[in-house]
Design a protein around this motif. Structure first.
Motif, short mmCIF file in Angstrom:
data_model
loop_
_atom_site.label_atom_id
_atom_site.label_comp_id
_atom_site.label_asym_id
_atom_site.label_seq_id
_atom_site.Cartn_x
_atom_site.Cartn_y
_atom_site.Cartn_z
N ALA A 139 124.10 99.81 125.27
CA ALA A 139 123.24 98.64 125.48
C ALA A 139 123.15 97.79 124.22
CB ALA A 139 121.85 99.08 125.93
N GLY A 140 123.38 98.40 123.06
CA GLY A 140 123.32 97.65 121.81
C GLY A 140 124.64 97.01 121.40
N VAL A 141 125.69 97.25 122.18
CA VAL A 141 126.98 96.64 121.87
C VAL A 141 126.95 95.17 122.29
CG1 VAL A 141 129.44 96.65 122.44
CG2 VAL A 141 128.22 98.82 122.13
N PRO A 142 127.42 94.25 121.45
CA PRO A 142 127.42 92.82 121.83
C PRO A 142 128.21 92.59 123.11
CG PRO A 142 127.90 93.09 119.49
CD PRO A 142 127.93 94.47 120.08
N ARG A 143 127.62 91.86 124.03
CA ARG A 143 128.28 91.58 125.30
C ARG A 143 129.52 90.73 125.10
NH1 ARG A 143 126.96 94.80 129.25
NH2 ARG A 143 127.77 93.18 130.67
N GLU A 144 129.53 89.93 124.02
CA GLU A 144 130.69 89.08 123.77
C GLU A 144 131.95 89.91 123.57
OE1 GLU A 144 127.87 88.97 122.19
OE2 GLU A 144 126.98 87.02 122.75
N LEU A 145 131.79 91.11 123.01
CA LEU A 145 132.95 91.98 122.78
C LEU A 145 133.57 92.41 124.11
CD1 LEU A 145 134.59 93.44 120.57
CD2 LEU A 145 133.01 95.38 120.81
N VAL A 146 132.72 92.79 125.04
CA VAL A 146 133.21 93.21 126.35
C VAL A 146 133.81 92.03 127.11
CG1 VAL A 146 132.54 94.24 128.56
CG2 VAL A 146 131.52 95.08 126.43
N GLU A 147 133.13 90.89 127.04
CA GLU A 147 133.63 89.72 127.75
C GLU A 147 134.97 89.24 127.19
OE1 GLU A 147 130.48 86.94 127.38
OE2 GLU A 147 129.13 88.03 128.74
N ALA A 148 135.15 89.32 125.88
CA ALA A 148 136.42 88.93 125.29
C ALA A 148 137.55 89.85 125.75
CB ALA A 148 136.32 88.95 123.76
N ALA A 149 137.24 91.15 125.86
CA ALA A 149 138.25 92.09 126.33
C ALA A 149 138.63 91.81 127.78
CB ALA A 149 137.73 93.52 126.18
N ARG A 150 137.64 91.46 128.59
CA ARG A 150 137.93 91.17 130.00
C ARG A 150 138.74 89.89 130.11
NH1 ARG A 150 135.47 94.77 133.06
NH2 ARG A 150 133.44 95.65 132.53
N MET A 151 138.49 88.91 129.27
CA MET A 151 139.27 87.68 129.31
C MET A 151 140.73 87.93 128.94
SD MET A 151 136.62 84.89 127.72
CE MET A 151 137.87 83.59 127.85
N ASP A 152 140.97 88.96 128.15
CA ASP A 152 142.34 89.32 127.78
C ASP A 152 143.01 90.20 128.85
OD1 ASP A 152 142.23 87.92 125.44
OD2 ASP A 152 141.58 89.63 124.24
N GLY A 153 142.31 90.43 129.95
CA GLY A 153 142.87 91.20 131.06
C GLY A 153 142.61 92.68 131.01
N ALA A 154 141.69 93.13 130.16
CA ALA A 154 141.40 94.56 130.05
C ALA A 154 140.58 95.02 131.24
CB ALA A 154 140.65 94.84 128.75
N ARG A 155 140.97 96.15 131.81
CA ARG A 155 140.20 96.75 132.89
C ARG A 155 139.13 97.66 132.31
NH1 ARG A 155 144.48 98.18 137.78
NH2 ARG A 155 145.33 96.06 138.00
N ASN A 156 138.32 98.23 133.23
CA ASN A 156 137.18 99.03 132.78
C ASN A 156 137.61 100.19 131.89
OD1 ASN A 156 135.40 97.41 134.21
ND2 ASN A 156 135.56 98.66 136.07
N ARG A 157 138.68 100.87 132.27
CA ARG A 157 139.14 102.00 131.47
C ARG A 157 139.54 101.57 130.06
NH1 ARG A 157 143.83 105.51 134.05
NH2 ARG A 157 142.18 105.67 135.63
N THR A 158 140.22 100.44 129.97
CA THR A 158 140.65 99.94 128.66
C THR A 158 139.44 99.50 127.83
OG1 THR A 158 142.73 99.18 129.64
CG2 THR A 158 142.12 98.25 127.50
N VAL A 159 138.48 98.85 128.48
CA VAL A 159 137.28 98.41 127.77
C VAL A 159 136.56 99.60 127.16
CG1 VAL A 159 135.00 97.38 128.05
CG2 VAL A 159 136.98 96.33 129.15
N LEU A 160 136.46 100.70 127.92
CA LEU A 160 135.74 101.87 127.43
C LEU A 160 136.48 102.56 126.29
CD1 LEU A 160 133.54 104.02 127.47
CD2 LEU A 160 134.74 105.12 129.38
N TRP A 161 137.76 102.92 126.54
CA TRP A 161 138.46 103.80 125.61
C TRP A 161 139.11 103.07 124.44
CZ3 TRP A 161 136.77 108.35 126.19
CH2 TRP A 161 136.44 108.85 127.45
N ARG A 162 139.48 101.80 124.60
CA ARG A 162 140.18 101.11 123.53
C ARG A 162 139.34 100.05 122.82
NH1 ARG A 162 146.51 100.19 125.35
NH2 ARG A 162 146.94 102.39 125.89
#
Length: 253
Positions: A139-162
């Motif tokens: 919950a303390g991780v910046p949402r922008e980091l997750v959103e940037a990964a999704r914009m690059d085409g990262a799926r949920n598994r990639t977002v979590l582990w990489r």
């Protein structure tokens, strides 16, 4: 903090059967107590059982807690608020309230006197805190980091582990050390589930050791040091990450 520990170490170095008065240097240093305690307590089987159980409980608990915390905090799954509340309520349930019913339930499916039964019970026991811990971290991780990964085409598994895991090692390490300590020190659950003395863990074996050698303080102190040694080693190895994870959690709170 260190004074009781120093007292136990000095007591363990007195000759077996001698009287120990306070924190004092032994007149004759005796390292033989550790060998005698190991053989008398049957710590070959006890330490093996502790390592098997803790070695299974720790990775399973950390893995499930990480995935659940990610799902509840980042993915915001349907009903996540109620699931989170359920895990928080799980923190309030003491093992003493469940252990008897759990014993009869596991006995019906042949999981008493079996490592698997204890492993599953401990994973379920430690998961509420683990999920709460990892959910708070994510919950303390910046949402922008997750959103940037999704914009690059990262799926949920990639977002979590990489994306998230490389910056989550302090939280994961802290949870790992805590779960290891809780699993290693678990007494009542193992005592009830394991009727075979050779399959019990080091702390439960130490409880029986006290009943047999309670008057031999040096031997009892040596046995106590044998039991707590793995916890001390794990803490010293992961001390920096553990303190860092605890500190981050305190700042976020």
């Amino acid at each position: 903090v260190l004074l009781p520990f120093v007292g136990i170490v000095l007591a363990a170095l007195h000759p077996s059967g001698s009287q120990v008065a306070g924190v004092g240097l032994p007149g004759q240093w005796s390292w033989e107590n550790f060998r005698l305690a190991w053989e008398a307590g049957g710590f070959d089987d006890l330490m093996r059982s502790s390592l098997i159980i803790s070695g299974a409980v720790v990775p399973l608990t950390v893995l499930f807690a990480t995935m659940a915390g990610f799902a509840l905090s980042i993915l915001q799954v349907w009903g996540g608020r109620y699931l989170s509340l359920g895990f928080v309520l799980g923190l309030t349930v003491p093992v003493e309230l469940l252990v008897i019913a759990l014993y009869y339930n596991l006995r019906e499916v042949g999981l008493t006197d079996a490592y698997l039964g204890v492993v599953l019970a401990e994973v379920a026991l430690f998961l509420p805190f683990g999920v709460y811990w990892m959910q708070s971290h994510f919950a303390g991780v910046p949402r922008e980091l997750v959103e940037a990964a999704r914009m690059d085409g990262a799926r949920n598994r990639t977002v979590l582990w990489r994306v998230l895991m490389p910056i989550s090692w302090p939280a994961v390490t802290t949870l790992t050390v805590l779960v290891f300590m809780w699993s290693w020190n678990q007494f009542l659950l193992v005592l009830v589930m394991m009727q075979d003395p050779s399959m019990r863990t080091a702390p439960t074996g130490l409880g029986l050791f006290v009943g047999q050698y309670g008057t031999d303080i040096p031997l009892l102190s040596a046995a106590s040091l044998i039991v707590i040694a793995p916890i001390v080693v794990v803490y010293l190895v992961f001390q920096r990450s553990f303190v860092n994870g605890i500190t981050r959690g305190a700042v976020k709170g």
